[in-house]
Structures are given as C-alpha cells and as structure tokens.
Design an enzyme around this catalytic site. Structure first.
Site, PDB file in Angstrom:
ATOM      1  N   HIS A 284     -73.264   2.483  50.147  1.00 42.20           N
ATOM      2  CA  HIS A 284     -72.001   2.142  49.481  1.00 42.20           C
ATOM      3  C   HIS A 284     -72.068   0.729  48.906  1.00 42.20           C
ATOM      4  O   HIS A 284     -71.753   0.502  47.728  1.00 42.20           O
ATOM      5  CB  HIS A 284     -70.856   2.259  50.496  1.00 42.20           C
ATOM      6  CG  HIS A 284     -69.505   1.886  49.983  1.00 42.20           C
ATOM      7  ND1 HIS A 284     -68.522   2.807  49.714  1.00 42.20           N
ATOM      8  CD2 HIS A 284     -68.958   0.679  49.689  1.00 42.20           C
ATOM      9  CE1 HIS A 284     -67.441   2.198  49.290  1.00 42.20           C
ATOM     10  NE2 HIS A 284     -67.680   0.890  49.264  1.00 42.20           N
ATOM     11  N   GLU A 285     -72.492  -0.219  49.729  1.00 40.72           N
ATOM     12  CA  GLU A 285     -72.557  -1.605  49.258  1.00 40.72           C
ATOM     13  C   GLU A 285     -73.619  -1.774  48.181  1.00 40.72           C
ATOM     14  O   GLU A 285     -73.447  -2.554  47.234  1.00 40.72           O
ATOM     15  CB  GLU A 285     -72.831  -2.549  50.433  1.00 40.72           C
ATOM     16  CG  GLU A 285     -71.850  -2.445  51.578  1.00 40.72           C
ATOM     17  CD  GLU A 285     -70.395  -2.530  51.141  1.00 40.72           C
ATOM     18  OE1 GLU A 285     -70.089  -3.310  50.229  1.00 40.72           O
ATOM     19  OE2 GLU A 285     -69.563  -1.822  51.735  1.00 40.72           O
TER      20      GLU A 285
ATOM     21  N   GLU B 192     -64.126   1.129  44.616  1.00 38.50           N
ATOM     22  CA  GLU B 192     -64.451   1.666  45.936  1.00 38.50           C
ATOM     23  C   GLU B 192     -64.756   3.162  45.901  1.00 38.50           C
ATOM     24  O   GLU B 192     -65.643   3.641  46.605  1.00 38.50           O
ATOM     25  CB  GLU B 192     -63.300   1.385  46.910  1.00 38.50           C
ATOM     26  CG  GLU B 192     -63.007  -0.091  47.116  1.00 38.50           C
ATOM     27  CD  GLU B 192     -64.202  -0.863  47.661  1.00 38.50           C
ATOM     28  OE1 GLU B 192     -65.166  -0.242  48.165  1.00 38.50           O
ATOM     29  OE2 GLU B 192     -64.178  -2.101  47.584  1.00 38.50           O
TER      30      GLU B 192
ATOM     31  N   GLY C 170     -66.002  -3.076  57.285  1.00 37.36           N
ATOM     32  CA  GLY C 170     -67.287  -2.462  57.558  1.00 37.36           C
ATOM     33  C   GLY C 170     -68.417  -3.233  56.915  1.00 37.36           C
ATOM     34  O   GLY C 170     -69.485  -3.418  57.503  1.00 37.36           O
ATOM     35  N   ALA C 171     -68.191  -3.685  55.679  1.00 34.06           N
ATOM     36  CA  ALA C 171     -69.206  -4.454  54.955  1.00 34.06           C
ATOM     37  C   ALA C 171     -68.558  -5.037  53.714  1.00 34.06           C
ATOM     38  O   ALA C 171     -67.430  -4.693  53.355  1.00 34.06           O
ATOM     39  CB  ALA C 171     -70.397  -3.570  54.585  1.00 34.06           C
TER      40      ALA C 171
ATOM     41  N   HIS D 224     -72.355  -0.830  44.818  1.00 37.34           N
ATOM     42  CA  HIS D 224     -71.504  -1.890  44.276  1.00 37.34           C
ATOM     43  C   HIS D 224     -72.296  -2.924  43.463  1.00 37.34           C
ATOM     44  O   HIS D 224     -71.703  -3.622  42.629  1.00 37.34           O
ATOM     45  CB  HIS D 224     -70.787  -2.634  45.406  1.00 37.34           C
ATOM     46  CG  HIS D 224     -69.492  -2.028  45.825  1.00 37.34           C
ATOM     47  ND1 HIS D 224     -68.510  -1.659  44.937  1.00 37.34           N
ATOM     48  CD2 HIS D 224     -68.996  -1.750  47.074  1.00 37.34           C
ATOM     49  CE1 HIS D 224     -67.470  -1.179  45.604  1.00 37.34           C
ATOM     50  NE2 HIS D 224     -67.740  -1.213  46.893  1.00 37.34           N
TER      51      HIS D 224
ATOM     52  N   GLU E 287     -69.690  -6.375  49.576  1.00 36.22           N
ATOM     53  CA  GLU E 287     -70.720  -6.284  48.552  1.00 36.22           C
ATOM     54  C   GLU E 287     -71.029  -7.598  47.867  1.00 36.22           C
ATOM     55  O   GLU E 287     -71.245  -7.645  46.651  1.00 36.22           O
ATOM     56  CB  GLU E 287     -70.311  -5.245  47.501  1.00 36.22           C
ATOM     57  CG  GLU E 287     -69.091  -5.594  46.651  1.00 36.22           C
ATOM     58  CD  GLU E 287     -67.773  -5.097  47.169  1.00 36.22           C
ATOM     59  OE1 GLU E 287     -66.816  -4.977  46.374  1.00 36.22           O
ATOM     60  OE2 GLU E 287     -67.682  -4.835  48.389  1.00 36.22           O
ATOM     61  N   ASN E 288     -71.107  -8.702  48.582  1.00 36.15           N
ATOM     62  CA  ASN E 288     -71.512  -9.961  47.969  1.00 36.15           C
ATOM     63  C   ASN E 288     -72.818  -9.758  47.211  1.00 36.15           C
ATOM     64  O   ASN E 288     -73.754  -9.137  47.723  1.00 36.15           O
ATOM     65  CB  ASN E 288     -71.719 -11.036  49.034  1.00 36.15           C
ATOM     66  CG  ASN E 288     -70.576 -11.133  50.004  1.00 36.15           C
ATOM     67  OD1 ASN E 288     -69.423 -11.240  49.609  1.00 36.15           O
ATOM     68  ND2 ASN E 288     -70.889 -11.081  51.289  1.00 36.15           N
TER      69      ASN E 288
END
Length: 852
Positions: A303-304, A326, A269-270, A307, A272-273
C-alpha cells in the site's frame, strides 16, 4: 484548533504563491523538550504587495527575516500556529529561526525513550498537516517544493530523510555530534517529508532491475528489537512490489532510495513519506503470530509503495481527494499481493475484512460520499475511515471491471505521465480513463462517488413443481435517506451440495439497474442449494440470502469449497446480524459450527472477533453468559483438535483468552500462564502471556501483583503498554477511577494512553462504566478543544459510552449535541457512537425474540 487550515485559505494561498525550495536546518542536540529549527523558504508571489502567512506550531520564535527585513517575532500567533507575512515581493526569501517542541502524541517530531536501554528515538508524522510542527512551511499539499535538510545529531545516531545523505561533518573536532547533509528532494508536498533519527538498527539491501540498475533499500527498527526484525521477509515483499508496480505503471520508482522504518508509538499503520516510509512497530513481531499478520503487513508494505507513484509523485490538490489517494493504494496493494506474492487469496481477505469495514462505515449516520466535502483540516482527520479506504477501493475494483483492466492501467500511465510532480483533482484521472476506455465516466462518478449509502441486493424467484426457476430477478434496495439505486455489474452463482462439498454449478454475469432486474438466463435452470448474488465480489453492495440458501448455510457453511464465496456468505450473515435480521445467538452458533471448514486464517480470526463482538454487544444480556460459554467450549475443542503448533491452534487460544468466563476455562488460562498446563505445540511466549493475564485480570482472577510481576518479566515499551491496559481492566470501581484520571489527565504518551483507554472499556465490565457516561460528556468538549487532534479524536471515539447499551446513552448524546453545538468533526464522532448503541439495542431485541 491550531493549524486548522481551511480549504478556502489554502486555495487563496495557492493562488498567490509558487514555492520553489526549502532549506531546513535542525539541531537535535539542544535538550529533551525542544530542538532548533531554522528554515529558509524561497517562493514567488503572483500579486506583489499582497500578504499571507506561514505555518509554525508550538514554537518559540527567535528570528523572522523576510527579504532581508527583520520582522517582529511577537507577531507570531501561537494559538493559530501562524506568522503573518506582509507586503510580499514577486520573489521572496523567508528565514525563520525557532525552537520547536518534541511531541509525545505521535504528531510532528515524536520523541521516545526506550525503557530497555534508555536510547532516544525520533520520527515524524506529518499527514495531514503537521510538518509545521518541525519547520516553518506552507503546509498544504498543492504548494510543492524541493527540500534540503541539514541535521545536527548525536554521533552514534542514524539520521534518515527523504534523500540519502551526501555528507557528514563533525560538529566540533572530537565532539559528540555530527552534522548530516542531505541533497534536495524532487518537488514534493510538505506532508510526505520526513525525519527519523536515533540509534536505529539498520539492514541494507537493494532491488535490482532487469537492466542492472538498482534501488538501495534500508530496513530499520529500534536496537532493542533487532533480534526480532525479519528483514529478509520484508525485503522479499518489497522486491516483488517494485517489480509489479514498475511494470504495470510503466514508470520507474520516482525517488533515489527506499527506506522502511519501524518506529515506536506510531498512531497509524504506516505513512508514505517519500523514500522513507514509517511503519507501526508492532509489525516487528516479537512473539509468534499467525500468517494473517504477515499477510496484513505485506499489504501495508505494498500500500505504501503504491503511494510513491499515486500520492507522492502525483498528489491531490486538496484533501477532498484523500479517498482517491488511499483507495488507489489499497486496490493496487491487494492486486499486487494476489498476483505476485504467496497470498494469492488476498481478495478473499479484502472481501471479508476491508469490505466489512466499508459496509459498517457506510451505514453510520456520518456516512458521506466517497468524494467528500472537506472544508478544513479537522474535517479530513476524521475521514481516514472505511469510506475513504475500503469503499473507495471496492468501487475502484468495480471501475476496473467496468472499463477493463488494460484500459484502466493505460489510463493510470497517462495520468502519471501528464501530472508527474504536480497536483490533480479527480477529473484528471477520470479524463485519462475515458480516453483509454471510451467510456463516459461522468454518470458513473455521480452515481458512485458523489452519493452516500450502500445498496442491498436480494434474489427473488419462483420455481415449478420440478424445482426449476420460472422467474428470477435481482431486487435492489436503498435506505430512504440515501435513495440512490445504482448500476451494478454482478455475477450470480448457483451452488449445489455434493459429495465434494458445496460447489458452484453455474454462473451468470450481468448489469443490474434500478429496483428490479430480470435475469432471463436463469429461467428453466434447476434451483440450487445456494444462490449467491454478487458472486466473485464484483460490486459494492450488501447481499441477502433467500430462505433455501440460509438453511444451506446453517446446515454447513463450512462446506463451501472456495474461499471467496464462503467469505461472501459469512459477510452476509454478519451484516444480517448487525441489521437485526438474524438473531445474535444464531450467528454465534453458525460461527461455532461452521468455522472448522474455513481454511483462510485471516477469515478465521475475523469471524472470531465478530462472534465475540456479537456476544458482548449484540446478544440479549440474559443469553450472554451462555454465549460466552458456548464460544469458549468450542474454541477449547478446536484448539485441542488443531495441528500442534499451527496458526489455527494459536488463533483459537488467542480467541479463548478473550471470552473465557467459567472457572474451568479460567483455570486453563492460569495453567497455561504459570506452566502447570501444557498444550502440545503451543508456545506461551511474551504476547500470549499478556493476553492470558489480561483475561484473568478482567475476570478478577489476577491483580496488581501479577501485573507487576509480568511487567518486570517484560521491561519493554510493549510491556509498559500491556501493563497499563491490564491495570485499567481490573474489575473494581477504584481501578476504573484511577484509569479514568490517568486518561483525562492529558499526560500519558499516545501509545500508553491508547492502551489505558482500551483496558478501561473492557467489554465485560459495562456495569462499572455506567457512571462514566455522564463524566465523558463533561470532559469531551474540553479535551476536543485543548488536546492535539489525534489524542482528542481517540478519546472522543473510544471513551464514548458505547458499552452502556441503554436508551439513556442515546438521549444523553442527543442532548449534548443540541445544547453544546460541538464542532462538526466532534458531532460526527458522537453521532457514530450513538448509532452503535441504537444498533446494539435493536440487535438485542431481535436476539431476545429468538429465545421465546
């Protein structure tokens, strides 16, 4: 598996090494297959003279120099993805020059060619350990360092990394390439470094704090998708997230800028860089979607963002604590969404969608404690599951109730303060929470984090002649293989049927412990029409309904006025169906009769997906055609009643396009597709056209000619995937054979591979898939060994013959495991598939009993 680092190896390498900085020089102008990668690493060694290894996957190694001494490139172990480093000094400099390979599997540096304009787009995906596909590194989360990138790329490209560029030079005077320079990052882990490059469309904005300081924002997508990019809506959610997180964490965003990039053929989905978050491109909506899709996208954005603090600023030491990474982001994203965005009912969505995922995962034979044992990288890659995300977040929600929200957030602030830019284990967080709450969390951790399985809570009561409770207790059950009876903080809601609907009359909150907990506070109160154990969804547990409550739901579940208790009741009914305690036909009839009363579009779409699964997998095969007709008739009626142009109208038509079986229903789909039939307010746009065609193809009403015509109408990457799925769904033995050969050939790019596999396992074509049960077991071992991690895992999971619901499938699985002793991660996926077939058999027997 190349690069399958073990926990023991990682611990030893972390004991030896302290890594300070990386300088990574990439040349993206060398061809279509490989790119130049030069890496300089500076690091210390605690035991001079010791040896270790550096990670590098799929490379042609040109030069290796350690502390000025050239090492023989032939020492590179391509099979393991490692280069040995002998006789380390106290301070070391390693230089590795290599040609690395572009990926088409979504792992490492992925290369995509847009069929619309032939533009090339690159992006990275490094979690869990794929950074060494792009540059030589010590690829584990607890060897943090700074990273400075230099990238040579075509002059018309955007190049994005974790930091904003601080310079650009022409590679040659007047030449077609440019060299981008990026300053060093803060100390981060390899798996959150990133590179995204290509002629991306870019929208810039900023988040401005109250003190006037700003965070630069960027939103990117492919040029051919630019017309569909709703950057303003994305930025609005982003700003709300920054305001919320900086406030509750009492710590500024830890990086210099924040880019969000929607990239093609993304596997997740994505990701978190740090400062350069990548997203599944499907979140750029090219056709109309319901608000549930926007809600889901917003949750993913938040969400990201969470992170950036929990995961990027403070990072787990090893993947044992992936769950915390997570789960925390999931919990915080829903909290933020509920409190500061327009999706104030997101906890209802969480209860209906995320917890359903958790309950399903927790009942599989592969269930595991939230705090899992992760011996190597391959083990963690199958652990991105409902335990790691949804159960963990549910338990964190309970922990917040247990310690108090203010105490929880203050503990998190202390955790960030103490461990910024470092690595931690679970006890580091629990220690901070114990300090702020005064609670002893050791027993809580053992009970909730170190045991597996889900408890079931049931009401047990007696009433007198006047209908008042003379006794009331909550019974707690656990499966024999996971016998832990936990402590729960729950609420019990008493709901009455009134002229305004089914509304809560009373609520009691208490702690329950053990197999039976008396509830004296309810003695003497009048029995309601509905008793809801775990009202307000305070704990993580399956709930059951007494007979009176079940009758209330069957008579009018849609009459429950509030979204969350209604979602909890729907969840209980679905879980009872999956556990063969409710006949499938009764559940489907409940959905058909009660869905009108559901006002949350995300819940509506979840219920329709579950009802479709129930009919196609859990229903007695003799009743299945009737069940599909029942659903289709109801959906058509609901679509015609719905407000024209509404989300509900679209959701009902989309669902109809997945269950239509009669000539009348299929005629309607064909008419909507060719324009001969019109439904007021319904726009038959690109994605809906593909959904209508897919069903017509699967039912034998359309074929290759229609697929080719639609693909010509939609000559995009999405169109290519849709066409691949449709071709695999053609209901002939020849089409299945052709699809199977494409699937196992190993040459399809990841997104087309998944689409083809999805069409191959069309749920209404189980008979055509029977011959492929044996073929699956003949291929899965080879594929697991030879293919990349994500592709092999997808094949093992999706191609498993779960639609061949027969005892022979179970027997074949068990014999394969016994005879071949496959790796633990593959055994896990096979056992999950076997359990799904066994569950379907039990549900079908229950449903057949309801017919007699």
């Amino acid at each position: 598996m190349a690069g399958n680092l073990t926990r023991d190896e990682a611990r030893e390498r972390a004991r030896l090494l302290t890594v300070s900085e990386y300088a990574v020089d990439l040349d993206l102008t060398t061809g279509d297959e490989r790119f130049g990668s030069t890496t300089v690493i500076r690091f210390g060694c605690a035991e001079p003279g010791a040896s270790t290894f550096v990670d590098l996957h799929g490379a042609v190694v040109r030069e290796v120099t350690l502390n000025g001494t050239a090492l023989d490139p032939s020492g590179y172990d391509a099979e393991k993805g490692r280069f040995p480093l002998p006789s380390l000094a106290e301070s070391n400099e390693l230089r590795v020059v290599a040609d690395c390979a572009y990926s088409r599997s979504g792992e490492g540096l992925h290369r995509f060619v847009d069929p619309v304009d032939q533009n090339v787009y690159l992006y990275t995906q490094f979690e869990t350990a794929d950074a060494h596909r792009m540059y030589a590194c010590f690829d584990q989360p607890d060897l943090k360092a700074t990273f400075a990138f230099t990238v040579k790329a075509p002059a018309d490209w955007q190049v994005v990394t974790n930091e904003a560029p601080d310079g650009r030079d022409e590679a040659e005077a007047g030449g077609p390439a440019v060299i981008w320079h990026f300053p060093p990052t803060p100390k981060v882990s390899t798996y959150i470094t990133a590179l995204i490059a290509g002629p991306y469309h870019k929208v810039t904005d900023e988040y401005r704090r109250a003190d006037g300081t700003t965070i630069p924002l960027g939103v990117y997508c492919r040029a051919s998708l630019a017309e569909h990019l709703d950057a303003d809506a994305i930025v609005e959610v982003t700003r709300k997230g920054f305001a919320f997180f900086e406030d509750v964490f009492d710590r500024p965003y830890p990086f210099a800028k924040y880019d969000q990039l929607f990239v093609p053929e993304f596997n997740a989905g994505a990701m978190e860089n740090a400062g350069a978050v990548t997203f599944l491109e499907d979140y750029v909506f090219r056709s109309r979607v319901t608000d549930a899709a926007y809600e889901r996208r917003a949750e993913t954005i938040l969400h990201e963002m969470a992170h950036m603090w929990f995961g990027d600023l403070v990072t787990m030491r090893w993947w044992d604590d992936l769950w915390l990474n997570e789960s925390f982001a999931t919990y915080m994203s829903v909290l933020c969404q509920a409190e500061v965005t327009k999706w104030s009912g997101s906890w209802t969505t969480f209860a209906n969608l995320m917890k359903a995922w958790a309950y399903r995962q927790d009942q599989l034979p592969s269930t595991h404690p939230i705090s899992a044992d992760i011996p190597d990288i391959r083990a963690v890659e199958v652990n991105f599951d409902g335990i790691t995300y949804a159960k963990g977040a549910s338990v964190l929600k309970q922990l917040v109730a247990y310690v108090g929200r203010d105490n929880f957030l203050e503990g998190v602030r202390r955790y960030f303060q103490r461990h910024a830019w470092g690595n931690t284990v679970l006890t580091d967080l629990l220690d901070a929470l114990e300090e702020t709450s005064g609670r002893d969390l050791e027993s809580w951790s053992k009970e909730w984090l170190e045991t597996a399985g889900v408890n079931t809570l049931r009401p047990s009561y007696e009433v007198d002649a006047d209908g008042a409770f003379t006794s009331f207790a909550v019974l707690q059950e656990a499966k024999a293989e996971y016998p832990t009876l936990r402590s729960h903080r729950i609420a019990i809601g008493l709901y009455d049927r009134t002229e305004e609907g089914i509304v809560r009359r009373d609520r009691v909150e208490l702690d329950i412990v053990g197999a039976r907990t008396e509830v004296p506070a309810l003695v003497g109160r009048e029995r309601p029409d509905l008793v809801l154990v775990n009202d307000d969804d305070l704990t993580y547990a399956k709930i059951r309904l007494d007979d009176t409550s079940q009758r209330t739901l069957i008579q009018g579940i849609g009459d429950i006025r509030e979204g969350l208790p209604r979602a909890l009741c729907w969840s209980a009914a679905w879980d009872m169906t999956r556990d063969a305690e409710m006949a499938t036909r009764d559940y489907v009839k409940l959905v058909v009769s009660g869905i009108r009363g559901v006002t949350d579009i995300s819940v509506v779409q979840t219920l329709l997906r579950q009802a479709r699964t129930a009919v196609q997998q859990y229903a007695d095969p003799a009743w299945r055609p009737e069940g599909l007709r029942l659903m289709a008739d109801a959906l058509l009626e609901l679509a015609e009643e719905a407000e024209p142009g509404s989300d509900f109208q679209l959701a009902y038509i989309q669902a109809l396009a997945s269950v239509a079986v009669t000539d009348d229903h299929l005629d309607l789909l064909a008419g909507l597709l060719d324009g001969s039939k019109v439904m007021e307010g319904l726009k038959v746009d690109t994605d809906l056209r593909w959904a209508l065609l897919r069903r017509l193809v699967a039912m034998g009403r359309a074929g290759e000619a229609e697929i080719a015509a639609e693909a010509e109408r939609d000559p995009t990457a999405a169109g290519e995937r849709q066409a691949a799925g449709c071709r695999a769904a053609i209901p002939t033995a020849e089409a299945k054979a052709a699809a199977w050969n494409r699937i196992i050939g190993g040459e399809l790019p990841n997104a087309v591979f998944r689409a083809t596999l999805g069409g191959f396992v069309e749920p209404d074509q189980a008979e055509l898939l029977v011959p492929y049960a044996d073929r699956y077991f003949g291929e899965v071992g080879r594929i697991w060994k030879e293919w990349s991690s994500d592709m092999s895992q997808t094949f093992a999971e999706v191609a498993y013959p779960f639609l061949v619901v027969e005892q022979s499938t179970i027997d074949r699985t068990e014999s394969y495991i016994a005879e071949n002793d496959p790796p633990a991660a593959l055994t896990r996926l096979l056992s999950e598939g076997r359990d799904g077939v066994a569950r379907a058999l039990r549900a079908r027997r229950k449903d057949a009993e309801a017919a007699s």
